[in-house]
Design a protein around this motif. Sequence first.
Motif, PDB file in Angstrom:
ATOM      1  N   ILE A 183      -2.701  48.335  88.026  1.00  0.00           N
ATOM      2  CA  ILE A 183      -2.742  49.628  87.361  1.00  0.00           C
ATOM      3  C   ILE A 183      -2.097  50.661  88.286  1.00  0.00           C
ATOM      4  CG2 ILE A 183      -4.958  50.492  88.276  1.00  0.00           C
ATOM      5  CD1 ILE A 183      -5.634  51.276  85.316  1.00  0.00           C
ATOM      6  N   HIS A 184      -1.663  51.765  87.752  1.00  0.00           N
ATOM      7  CA  HIS A 184      -1.050  52.818  88.576  1.00  0.00           C
ATOM      8  C   HIS A 184      -2.071  53.314  89.601  1.00  0.00           C
ATOM      9  CE1 HIS A 184       0.988  56.525  89.751  1.00  0.00           C
ATOM     10  NE2 HIS A 184       2.085  56.047  89.152  1.00  0.00           N
ATOM     11  N   HIS A 185      -1.609  53.499  90.832  1.00  0.00           N
ATOM     12  CA  HIS A 185      -2.548  53.825  91.906  1.00  0.00           C
ATOM     13  C   HIS A 185      -3.225  55.180  91.706  1.00  0.00           C
ATOM     14  CE1 HIS A 185      -0.092  56.849  94.134  1.00  0.00           C
ATOM     15  NE2 HIS A 185       0.903  56.228  93.519  1.00  0.00           N
ATOM     16  N   GLN A 186      -2.673  56.045  90.852  1.00  0.00           N
ATOM     17  CA  GLN A 186      -3.293  57.343  90.615  1.00  0.00           C
ATOM     18  C   GLN A 186      -4.252  57.324  89.433  1.00  0.00           C
ATOM     19  OE1 GLN A 186       0.004  60.089  90.235  1.00  0.00           O
ATOM     20  NE2 GLN A 186       0.173  60.350  92.449  1.00  0.00           N
ATOM     21  N   HIS A 187      -4.366  56.206  88.740  1.00  0.00           N
ATOM     22  CA  HIS A 187      -5.300  56.110  87.627  1.00  0.00           C
ATOM     23  C   HIS A 187      -6.729  56.114  88.177  1.00  0.00           C
ATOM     24  CE1 HIS A 187      -7.466  54.505  84.148  1.00  0.00           C
ATOM     25  NE2 HIS A 187      -6.394  54.779  83.414  1.00  0.00           N
ATOM     26  N   PRO A 188      -7.678  56.782  87.518  1.00  0.00           N
ATOM     27  CA  PRO A 188      -9.061  56.827  88.005  1.00  0.00           C
ATOM     28  C   PRO A 188      -9.671  55.443  88.244  1.00  0.00           C
ATOM     29  CG  PRO A 188      -8.747  58.414  86.241  1.00  0.00           C
ATOM     30  CD  PRO A 188      -7.494  57.620  86.316  1.00  0.00           C
ATOM     31  N   LEU A 189      -9.248  54.451  87.468  1.00  0.00           N
ATOM     32  CA  LEU A 189      -9.794  53.109  87.622  1.00  0.00           C
ATOM     33  C   LEU A 189      -9.455  52.513  88.984  1.00  0.00           C
ATOM     34  CD1 LEU A 189     -11.435  51.281  85.650  1.00  0.00           C
ATOM     35  CD2 LEU A 189      -9.286  50.072  85.199  1.00  0.00           C
ATOM     36  N   ALA A 190      -8.351  52.949  89.550  1.00  0.00           N
ATOM     37  CA  ALA A 190      -7.918  52.411  90.838  1.00  0.00           C
ATOM     38  C   ALA A 190      -8.862  52.821  91.958  1.00  0.00           C
ATOM     39  CB  ALA A 190      -6.502  52.877  91.160  1.00  0.00           C
TER      40      ALA A 190
ATOM     41  N   GLY B 111       6.295  50.221  94.028  1.00  0.00           N
ATOM     42  CA  GLY B 111       5.262  50.598  94.985  1.00  0.00           C
ATOM     43  C   GLY B 111       4.207  51.528  94.452  1.00  0.00           C
ATOM     44  N   VAL B 112       4.093  51.657  93.133  1.00  0.00           N
ATOM     45  CA  VAL B 112       3.115  52.596  92.562  1.00  0.00           C
ATOM     46  C   VAL B 112       1.926  51.888  91.930  1.00  0.00           C
ATOM     47  CG1 VAL B 112       4.885  54.344  92.154  1.00  0.00           C
ATOM     48  CG2 VAL B 112       4.327  52.713  90.343  1.00  0.00           C
TER      49      VAL B 112
END
Length: 288
Positions: free
Chosen positions: A173-180, A246-247
Amino acid sequence: MRYSPESLEAFVQTVSSGSFSAAARYLGKSQSTISAAVARLEDDMGFLLFERSGRQPVLTEEGLRALARVKDILAASRRLDDLAIRLSRGIEPRLTLAISDVWPADHHEVLLHRFADRFQDIEFECMVAEDDDVLDLLQTGRAHLGVVREQPALSPELEARRLQVLVKMGIYIHHQHPLAAETSLTGPRLKQVRQLRLNTWIRPAENKAEGQSWSASSYLLLLDMAEQGFGWSTLPCWMVRQFGRGVLQELHLAGWQQESRMDVIWSTRHPPGPAGYWMIDQLCQQKD
């Protein structure tokens, strides 16, 4: 104008050997035969290829310009001879490979280099497809070989050989997503977030996911969608490393990463020829 192959060969070998006598020894002919062949070529072309005033023949300016073209003609002739031999042995003129995005690109590149060196005159087509789509391409004869993850069941007309390379799949998942940022992740929590899932053209109804989802027919498309922040996706780990920007962050869920076995599959109704079976053997020899 048609030029004698023997004259062309005599000309090129004389240049390479440095003299008519050396060319004659190399070609297993008499010096007079080589000299006469070159002279006939000069008559056909209308200019001298060699200056013969010294002990050894020296290329004229015209001969130097003609040399590259003559080499091209001889090379094309050899390729034609090779094609005739291959076709007379039943080697197929065309080979189509349907390959899964799960298969690592470096293995694919090595295979294609070897194939290009061995089968220079075969038309090659590579298609990207997954799961049921690959099986359908094989069963309809649209593709000769398929490289895909191990399938739960195969039609009796399909044969498979197990490959030695295991591929790893991860959840990203995108590293800025809250789930991360969540340290303790569960399956029910994951279902609350949009899934980016693989779909096929053949049986899309069978690939429904729980909760909200978007779908695409290739992992490269899913990779791009995940990098845009549209949700999480199961992706080949090698692909994220090699083509990701890299995201993406890998999510750590119980039971993940997962390893997938890969098979090469073909149809007995539309079997490959010698080049296809050669490719099967090469695929089965590749290791991690």
